[in-house]
Design a protein around this motif. Structure first.
Motif, PDB file in Angstrom:
ATOM      1  N   ALA B  27      16.634   8.352  -2.109  1.00 36.83           N
ATOM      2  CA  ALA B  27      17.697   7.602  -1.436  1.00 36.83           C
ATOM      3  C   ALA B  27      18.153   6.423  -2.285  1.00 36.83           C
ATOM      4  CB  ALA B  27      17.210   7.108  -0.080  1.00 36.83           C
ATOM      5  N   VAL B  28      17.221   5.832  -3.021  1.00 36.12           N
ATOM      6  CA  VAL B  28      17.529   4.708  -3.904  1.00 36.12           C
ATOM      7  C   VAL B  28      16.804   4.943  -5.222  1.00 36.12           C
ATOM      8  CG1 VAL B  28      17.329   2.224  -4.231  1.00 36.12           C
ATOM      9  CG2 VAL B  28      17.758   3.122  -1.949  1.00 36.12           C
ATOM     10  N   GLN B  29      17.505   4.767  -6.342  1.00 33.77           N
ATOM     11  CA  GLN B  29      16.885   5.046  -7.633  1.00 33.77           C
ATOM     12  C   GLN B  29      16.911   3.824  -8.541  1.00 33.77           C
ATOM     13  OE1 GLN B  29      18.259   8.764  -9.466  1.00 33.77           O
ATOM     14  NE2 GLN B  29      19.097   9.315  -7.472  1.00 33.77           N
ATOM     15  N   GLU B  30      15.737   3.343  -8.873  1.00 30.66           N
ATOM     16  CA  GLU B  30      15.565   2.265  -9.861  1.00 30.66           C
ATOM     17  C   GLU B  30      16.582   1.153  -9.685  1.00 30.66           C
ATOM     18  OE1 GLU B  30      14.874   3.677 -13.792  1.00 30.66           O
ATOM     19  OE2 GLU B  30      12.995   4.519 -13.032  1.00 30.66           O
ATOM     20  N   LEU B  31      16.645   0.637  -8.482  1.00 31.94           N
ATOM     21  CA  LEU B  31      17.627  -0.398  -8.154  1.00 31.94           C
ATOM     22  C   LEU B  31      17.050  -1.772  -8.485  1.00 31.94           C
ATOM     23  CD1 LEU B  31      20.290  -1.248  -6.783  1.00 31.94           C
ATOM     24  CD2 LEU B  31      19.077  -1.221  -4.618  1.00 31.94           C
ATOM     25  N   SER B  32      17.780  -2.512  -9.304  1.00 29.74           N
ATOM     26  CA  SER B  32      17.391  -3.891  -9.601  1.00 29.74           C
ATOM     27  C   SER B  32      18.525  -4.819  -9.198  1.00 29.74           C
ATOM     28  CB  SER B  32      17.099  -4.063 -11.097  1.00 29.74           C
ATOM     29  OG  SER B  32      15.959  -3.306 -11.444  1.00 29.74           O
ATOM     30  N   LEU B  33      18.195  -5.847  -8.395  1.00 30.00           N
ATOM     31  CA  LEU B  33      19.204  -6.805  -7.954  1.00 30.00           C
ATOM     32  C   LEU B  33      18.591  -8.192  -7.936  1.00 30.00           C
ATOM     33  CD1 LEU B  33      20.692  -5.023  -4.786  1.00 30.00           C
ATOM     34  CD2 LEU B  33      21.883  -5.383  -6.949  1.00 30.00           C
ATOM     35  N   ASN B  34      19.382  -9.188  -8.277  1.00 26.27           N
ATOM     36  CA  ASN B  34      18.974 -10.578  -8.095  1.00 26.27           C
ATOM     37  C   ASN B  34      19.964 -11.221  -7.145  1.00 26.27           C
ATOM     38  OD1 ASN B  34      17.544  -9.728 -10.443  1.00 26.27           O
ATOM     39  ND2 ASN B  34      17.158 -11.889 -10.888  1.00 26.27           N
ATOM     40  N   ILE B  35      19.514 -11.481  -5.941  1.00 32.12           N
ATOM     41  CA  ILE B  35      20.402 -12.073  -4.940  1.00 32.12           C
ATOM     42  C   ILE B  35      20.073 -13.549  -4.831  1.00 32.12           C
ATOM     43  CG2 ILE B  35      21.114 -12.012  -2.524  1.00 32.12           C
ATOM     44  CD1 ILE B  35      20.207  -8.971  -2.653  1.00 32.12           C
ATOM     45  N   ARG B  36      21.105 -14.394  -4.993  1.00 28.92           N
ATOM     46  CA  ARG B  36      20.868 -15.834  -5.112  1.00 28.92           C
ATOM     47  C   ARG B  36      20.788 -16.510  -3.756  1.00 28.92           C
ATOM     48  NH1 ARG B  36      25.795 -15.519  -8.818  1.00 28.92           N
ATOM     49  NH2 ARG B  36      24.924 -14.433 -10.610  1.00 28.92           N
ATOM     50  N   GLN B  37      20.111 -17.644  -3.750  1.00 30.12           N
ATOM     51  CA  GLN B  37      19.979 -18.463  -2.549  1.00 30.12           C
ATOM     52  C   GLN B  37      21.364 -18.862  -2.028  1.00 30.12           C
ATOM     53  OE1 GLN B  37      17.481 -19.405  -0.587  1.00 30.12           O
ATOM     54  NE2 GLN B  37      19.052 -20.449   0.623  1.00 30.12           N
ATOM     55  N   GLY B  38      21.602 -18.624  -0.730  1.00 27.42           N
ATOM     56  CA  GLY B  38      22.849 -19.048  -0.112  1.00 27.42           C
ATOM     57  C   GLY B  38      24.030 -18.150  -0.382  1.00 27.42           C
ATOM     58  N   GLU B  39      23.773 -16.998  -0.997  1.00 27.80           N
ATOM     59  CA  GLU B  39      24.855 -16.120  -1.385  1.00 27.80           C
ATOM     60  C   GLU B  39      25.233 -15.175  -0.245  1.00 27.80           C
ATOM     61  OE1 GLU B  39      25.837 -13.730  -5.464  1.00 27.80           O
ATOM     62  OE2 GLU B  39      23.825 -13.511  -4.669  1.00 27.80           O
ATOM     63  N   PHE B  40      26.498 -14.812  -0.165  1.00 30.64           N
ATOM     64  CA  PHE B  40      26.938 -13.740   0.725  1.00 30.64           C
ATOM     65  C   PHE B  40      27.027 -12.486  -0.132  1.00 30.64           C
ATOM     66  CE2 PHE B  40      29.107 -13.071   4.926  1.00 30.64           C
ATOM     67  CZ  PHE B  40      29.186 -11.700   4.815  1.00 30.64           C
ATOM     68  N   PHE B  41      26.001 -11.664  -0.043  1.00 30.17           N
ATOM     69  CA  PHE B  41      25.868 -10.528  -0.944  1.00 30.17           C
ATOM     70  C   PHE B  41      26.089  -9.247  -0.157  1.00 30.17           C
ATOM     71  CE2 PHE B  41      23.753  -7.365  -3.519  1.00 30.17           C
ATOM     72  CZ  PHE B  41      24.034  -7.775  -4.819  1.00 30.17           C
ATOM     73  N   THR B  42      26.964  -8.380  -0.658  1.00 27.90           N
ATOM     74  CA  THR B  42      27.286  -7.165   0.086  1.00 27.90           C
ATOM     75  C   THR B  42      26.832  -5.923  -0.662  1.00 27.90           C
ATOM     76  OG1 THR B  42      29.194  -8.189   1.146  1.00 27.90           O
ATOM     77  CG2 THR B  42      29.184  -5.799   1.049  1.00 27.90           C
ATOM     78  N   ILE B 213      29.462  -8.325  -4.744  1.00 26.53           N
ATOM     79  CA  ILE B 213      29.366  -6.991  -4.156  1.00 26.53           C
ATOM     80  C   ILE B 213      28.543  -6.116  -5.086  1.00 26.53           C
ATOM     81  CG2 ILE B 213      30.678  -4.939  -3.448  1.00 26.53           C
ATOM     82  CD1 ILE B 213      33.097  -6.764  -3.031  1.00 26.53           C
ATOM     83  N   ALA B 214      27.617  -5.348  -4.507  1.00 26.09           N
ATOM     84  CA  ALA B 214      26.945  -4.296  -5.267  1.00 26.09           C
ATOM     85  C   ALA B 214      27.478  -2.967  -4.760  1.00 26.09           C
ATOM     86  CB  ALA B 214      25.433  -4.366  -5.070  1.00 26.09           C
ATOM     87  N   VAL B 215      28.053  -2.181  -5.649  1.00 22.62           N
ATOM     88  CA  VAL B 215      28.593  -0.884  -5.241  1.00 22.62           C
ATOM     89  C   VAL B 215      27.561   0.198  -5.552  1.00 22.62           C
ATOM     90  CG1 VAL B 215      30.530   0.708  -5.399  1.00 22.62           C
ATOM     91  CG2 VAL B 215      30.885  -1.730  -5.817  1.00 22.62           C
ATOM     92  N   LEU B 216      27.202   0.965  -4.528  1.00 24.45           N
ATOM     93  CA  LEU B 216      26.221   2.026  -4.699  1.00 24.45           C
ATOM     94  C   LEU B 216      26.840   3.373  -4.390  1.00 24.45           C
ATOM     95  CD1 LEU B 216      24.265  -0.413  -3.026  1.00 24.45           C
ATOM     96  CD2 LEU B 216      22.667   1.130  -4.097  1.00 24.45           C
ATOM     97  N   ASN B 217      26.348   4.392  -5.076  1.00 30.46           N
ATOM     98  CA  ASN B 217      26.711   5.767  -4.726  1.00 30.46           C
ATOM     99  C   ASN B 217      25.544   6.680  -5.057  1.00 30.46           C
ATOM    100  OD1 ASN B 217      28.376   7.834  -3.783  1.00 30.46           O
ATOM    101  ND2 ASN B 217      29.004   8.346  -5.870  1.00 30.46           N
ATOM    102  N   GLN B 218      25.191   7.513  -4.112  1.00 30.02           N
ATOM    103  CA  GLN B 218      24.099   8.470  -4.274  1.00 30.02           C
ATOM    104  C   GLN B 218      22.821   7.825  -4.811  1.00 30.02           C
ATOM    105  OE1 GLN B 218      25.961  11.607  -6.585  1.00 30.02           O
ATOM    106  NE2 GLN B 218      26.714  12.543  -4.699  1.00 30.02           N
ATOM    107  N   GLY B 219      22.497   6.666  -4.273  1.00 31.17           N
ATOM    108  CA  GLY B 219      21.244   6.007  -4.630  1.00 31.17           C
ATOM    109  C   GLY B 219      21.296   5.233  -5.929  1.00 31.17           C
ATOM    110  N   LEU B 220      22.453   5.252  -6.598  1.00 29.16           N
ATOM    111  CA  LEU B 220      22.555   4.558  -7.881  1.00 29.16           C
ATOM    112  C   LEU B 220      23.454   3.329  -7.766  1.00 29.16           C
ATOM    113  CD1 LEU B 220      23.022   7.616 -10.238  1.00 29.16           C
ATOM    114  CD2 LEU B 220      21.047   6.063 -10.184  1.00 29.16           C
ATOM    115  N   LEU B 221      23.039   2.261  -8.451  1.00 30.20           N
ATOM    116  CA  LEU B 221      23.849   1.057  -8.506  1.00 30.20           C
ATOM    117  C   LEU B 221      24.920   1.241  -9.578  1.00 30.20           C
ATOM    118  CD1 LEU B 221      24.276  -1.911  -7.660  1.00 30.20           C
ATOM    119  CD2 LEU B 221      22.739  -2.540  -9.514  1.00 30.20           C
ATOM    120  N   LEU B 222      26.194   1.080  -9.187  1.00 28.44           N
ATOM    121  CA  LEU B 222      27.271   1.289 -10.151  1.00 28.44           C
ATOM    122  C   LEU B 222      27.794  -0.008 -10.736  1.00 28.44           C
ATOM    123  CD1 LEU B 222      29.276   4.040  -8.244  1.00 28.44           C
ATOM    124  CD2 LEU B 222      27.497   4.324  -9.969  1.00 28.44           C
ATOM    125  N   GLN B 223      27.841  -1.050  -9.907  1.00 31.91           N
ATOM    126  CA  GLN B 223      28.398  -2.323 -10.385  1.00 31.91           C
ATOM    127  C   GLN B 223      27.979  -3.450  -9.456  1.00 31.91           C
ATOM    128  OE1 GLN B 223      32.677  -2.275 -10.787  1.00 31.91           O
ATOM    129  NE2 GLN B 223      32.722  -4.174 -11.970  1.00 31.91           N
TER     130      GLN B 223
END
Lengths: 267, 371
Positions: B27-42, B213-223
Motif C-alpha cells: 500500500a505504501v512503498q519506501e515513503l520518506s517525508l519530513n513534516i515540519r512543526q506547525g505545517e499544513f501538510f496534505t 502537498i505530497a502527491v502519491l499514486n499506487q503507494g509511491l511518492l511522486l512529489q
C-alpha cells in the motif's frame, strides 16, 4: 378472486396458530376437569390452586433459575466470541465460527444424548447444573449471531476513535463497544432465556431429580384431574411471553438509531 | 517552521492478501517525508494511493512493515494509538453515538484523568471554538453533518495534540459547506499552531489549504512541494494530470547543456529548463496548462514576447461561466484544451467552431516533464 384466496389463507393460518391458544385460555376459566363444550361455569380456582401447588412452584422457580443463569453465561461467552470474531484476526477463525454454530443445525435430541453420554463418561451426576450447561451450549450461537450483527452494524472507526483519544483496549471495550452493543446484549439474553425456559428435548436427557417446568408439565399430563391446572399455568406463561415479546420489539427499535436518524432528517 | 514534527523514514506497508493465490499488496512503498512543526501538510492522491494507510500508520492503527516513524523525536513504531501525541478527525466523524456532544469532546480528557472542573472548562472552550456553544447536551445523531464535523474537530483538538490527523474530513459535506469549512480549518490551523496532516483526493482542496502537498499514486511518492510548485512544476505526467488540467505535447531533444534543453516542439526549437540529462533525439513530453495558452485570430499581429506559437482549428467551445473552454485541433492531430477568461462582455464568434486560430504562450509556461 386472488384477493379472496389470500384472505381465506390468512384466516386459516391465523386460526391454526391462535385458536388452540384462545381455547386454552378459555378452558382455564372452566369449572370442570373435562375439556368439552358446553362449559360448566366461570372460575378462578385453577389459578388459585396453581399458587398453592408447591411442586409446580418449585419446577417454575427451577426453570427461572436455570434460565437466568444459563442465559447470563451464554450471553457472556457468546459476546466474547462475537467480539473475537468480528474485531480480531486469528488462526482458523472460520473453523471456530462453524464449530460455535453447530448447535444451530444439530437436533437437540441428538445433542441431548451426546451430552448425556459425555456426563456419564466423565462421571458428572445429572442435576440442574447439567441442564444449565446444555442450555448454555445451545444458546451460544444465537447470542453470537445477535451480538455479531450489532458489531457489524456500527462503524469500527468508532472504536479507533476511542483508542485515538487515549482509551486502551479494555477501556474501549467497556466505554464504547459494550455500551453501544447493550441493546443487542439484552436482546440476546432475553432470547436465550425464552429458549431455556421452554426447552424440552435436551432437558429431558440431562435432567436429574429436580425438574424444570416443561418436564413437570409433561409428567402431569398422565393425571386428567391435573389438566385444568396445566391450562391455567399455560395461560400465565402466554401472558408473560407476550410481555417479553413486546419488550424485545421495543429493544429492537432502540437498536436501530440509524433509522431514527433518517426519520429526524425527514422532519 | 524549522523543527520536524513528523518524520517518515523509508516506510513500507504491505498488506497480506490472506490467500496464497493473490499477491500481497504494497500500500505504501519506501515513503520518506519530513513534516515540519506547525505545517499544513496534505497527502493527495486518488483512492488506493496509500494516503489513508500513511495517515493510519502515523495514528498508530497500522504498523509499518518496514521503516521508521518519528513524532517529535520519538520513534513511535511500537507505540499504541492511545499513547501517541496525535489525534484524528475521521472520515465519517466516528462520534460516539451513545454519548452527548459534550461527553464526546470530554472523552480524551476523561481518559487522561484530568480534574473534573478542568474537563468542563476545556470542553466548554472547545465547543465555543467550533461555534457550537449550546449543543453540548445533544446526541450526535441530532446534529447536521456540518455540526458533527465540528464536534469531531473539537473532540480531537481539545486534547491539544502535537499533530492533528484529518482523513478526508470534508468529504461528506455538500459543496458550499465544504468551501466554508476549508476556510475555517485553514484559519483555525494558523491560529493554534498545531501540525495538520490532511488526507484528501480533492486536488482543489489540497491547493487552497496546504503549505505543502505530497502527491502519491499506487503507494509511491511522486512529489512534495508547495501548491504553487506542484501546480506549476509538476514532477511527473501523473502529477500534471491529477492536479488541474493539462495538455501534453510530444517533443524531441535537440541538445542539452547547463540546465537547459533545446527541444523541438511542433516544428519550433525552444530552450526549456531541466535538471536532467537527455540523449539527443530522445522523445519527451511537454506539459502546458489550458489557462496559460492564448487564443489569437489569424488576422492579428503576433504577440512578440510570446515565444511559442502554434496553429490549429477550433473543434469545440464550451461556455463555463468564468471562462470559455476551447478544444483546438492541431495539424499533427493533437488536441489542445484552452481556457479563455471571459473578461470581455461576451465571447466573440471570432473563435467559433471551424475557425482557424493560433495559440501562443510564453516559454516559461511550457514544462518539460522529467522521465
Amino acid at each position: 378472486m386472488k384477493r379472496t384466496m389470500a384472505w381465506v389463507y390468512f384466516w386459516l393460518i391465523t386460526a391454526l396458530l391462535y385458536l388452540p391458544i384462545v381455547l386454552l385460555v378459555i378452558f382455564s376459566f372452566n369449572d370442570s376437569v373435562l375439556l368439552t363444550f358446553p362449559m360448566k361455569g366461570f372460575t378462578l380456582k385453577w389459578y388459585g390452586e396453581l399458587f398453592r401447588d408447591a411442586e409446580l412452584i418449585k419446577a417454575l422457580s427451577n426453570s427461572v433459575v436455570v434460565g437466568f443463569t444459563s442465559s447470563l453465561a451464554a450471553t457472556i461467552v457468546g459476546t466474547m466470541a462475537a467480539i473475537g470474531i468480528s474485531r480480531h484476526r486469528f488462526f482458523a477463525k472460520e473453523f471456530f465460527l462453524n464449530v460455535a454454530s453447530l448447535p444451530l443445525v444439530v437436533p437437540y435430541v441428538v445433542l441431548g444424548v451426546a451430552m448425556l453420554l459425555l456426563f456419564r463418561f466423565v462421571g458428572i451426576p445429572l442435576t440442574l447444573w447439567t441442564v444449565g450447561i446444555g442450555h448454555v451450549v445451545v444458546n451460544i450461537p444465537y447470542v453470537l449471531l445477535i451480538v455479531a450483527a450489532r458489531l457489524a452494524g456500527f462503524d469500527a472507526h468508532i472504536e479507533e476513535a476511542a483508542m485515538d483519544l487515549g482509551a486502551n483496549y479494555w477501556q474501549t471495550l467497556l466505554r464504547v463497544t459494550l455500551p453501544i452493543s447493550a441493546p443487542a446484549l439484552l436482546a440476546a439474553f432475553l432470547s436465550s432465556f425464552s429458549t431455556s425456559f421452554d426447552e424440552f428435548a435436551l432437558t429431558f436427557f440431562l435432567i436429574g431429580t429436580d425438574t424444570t417446568l416443561p418436564i413437570y408439565l409433561y409428567s402431569q399430563m398422565r393425571f386428567p384431574s391435573r389438566l385444568p391446572l396445566v391450562l391455567a399455568l399455560a395461560a400465565v406463561i402466554i401472558f408473560a411471553t407476550l410481555i417479553t415479546v413486546v419488550l424485545l420489539e421495543w429493544l429492537r427499535h432502540l437498536d436501530q438509531p440509524r433509522r431514527r436518524k433518517k426519520r429526524l432528517e425527514i422532519l | 517552521m524549522s523543527e520536524d514534527s513528523v518524520v517518515l523514514n523509508q516506510v513500507t506497508k504491505v498488506f497480506e492478501s490472506g490467500s496464497s493465490a493473490e499477491e500481497d499488496l504494497a500500500a505504501v512503498q519506501e515513503l520518506s517525508l519530513n513534516i515540519r512543526q506547525g505545517e499544513f501538510f496534505t497527502l493527495l492522491g486518488p483512492s488506493g494511493c496509500g494516503k489513508t494507510t500513511t495517515l493510519r500508520m502515523i495514528a498508530g492503527f497500522e504498523t509499518p512493515t518496514s521503516g521508521d516513524i518519528f513524532i517529535g523525536r520519538q520513534r513511535v513504531n511500537d507505540v499504541p494509538p492511545y499513547h501517541r501525541p496525535v489525534n484524528t478527525v475521521f472520515q465519517n466523524y466516528a462520534l460516539f453515538p451513545h454519548l452527548t456532544v459534550a461527553e464526546n469532546i470530554a472523552f480524551g480528557l476523561t481518559m487522561k484523568r484530568l480534574p473534573k472542573d478542568e474537563i468542563t472548562r476545556r470542553t466548554r472552550k472547545a465547543l465555543s471554538m467550533v461555534q457550537l456553544p449550546d449543543l453540548g447536551e445533544r446526541k450526535p445523531r441530532q446534529l447536521s453533518g456540518g455540526q458533527q464535523q465540528r464536534v469531531a474537530l473539537a473532540r480531537a483538538l481539545v486534547n491539544e495534540p502535537k499533530v492533528l490527523l484529518l482523513d478526508e474530513p470534508l468529504g461528506a459535506l455538500d459543496l458550499k459547506l465544504r468551501k466554508e469549512m476549508q476556510f475555517e480549518l485553514k484559519h483555525l490551523q494558523s491560529e493554534i499552531d498545531i501540525t495538520f496532516i490532511y488526507v484528501t483526493h480533492d486536488q482543489e482542496e489540497a491547493l487552497t489549504m496546504s503549505d505543502r502537498i505530497a502527491v502519491l499514486n499506487q503507494g509511491l511518492l511522486l512529489q512534495v512541494d508547495t501548491p504553487v510548485n506542484v501546480y506549476e512544476k509538476p514532477a511527473t505526467r501523473f502529477v500534471a494530470e491529477f492536479i488541474g488540467r493539462t495538455n501534453f505535447l510530444p517533443g524531441r531533444v535537440l541538445a542539452v547543456n547547463n540546465g537547459t534543453a533545446e527541444i523541438e516542439l511542433a516544428g519550433q526549437s525552444l530552450l526549456l529548463p531541466t535538471d536532467q540529462s537527455y540523449n539527443t533525439g530522445k522523445e519527451v513530453t511537454v506539459a502546458v496548462r489550458p489557462e496559460k495558452l492564448r487564443l489569437n485570430g489569424l488576422g492579428h499581429a503576433k504577440n512578440l514576447d510570446e515565444k511559442f506559437v502554434i496553429q490549429g482549428t477550433v473543434r469545440e467551445s464550451v461556455y463555463a461561466g468564468t471562462d470559455t473552454q476551447y478544444i483546438i485541433g492541431l495539424e499533427s492531430g493533437e488536441r489542445l484544451t484552452v481556457h479563455v477568461r471571459n473578461s470581455q462582455a461576451l465571447p466573440s464568434d471570432e473563435f467559433a467552431r471551424g475557425r482557424r486560430v493560433s495559440l501562443s504562450c510564453p516559454v516559461e509556461a511550457l514544462r518539460l516533464l522529467p522521465e
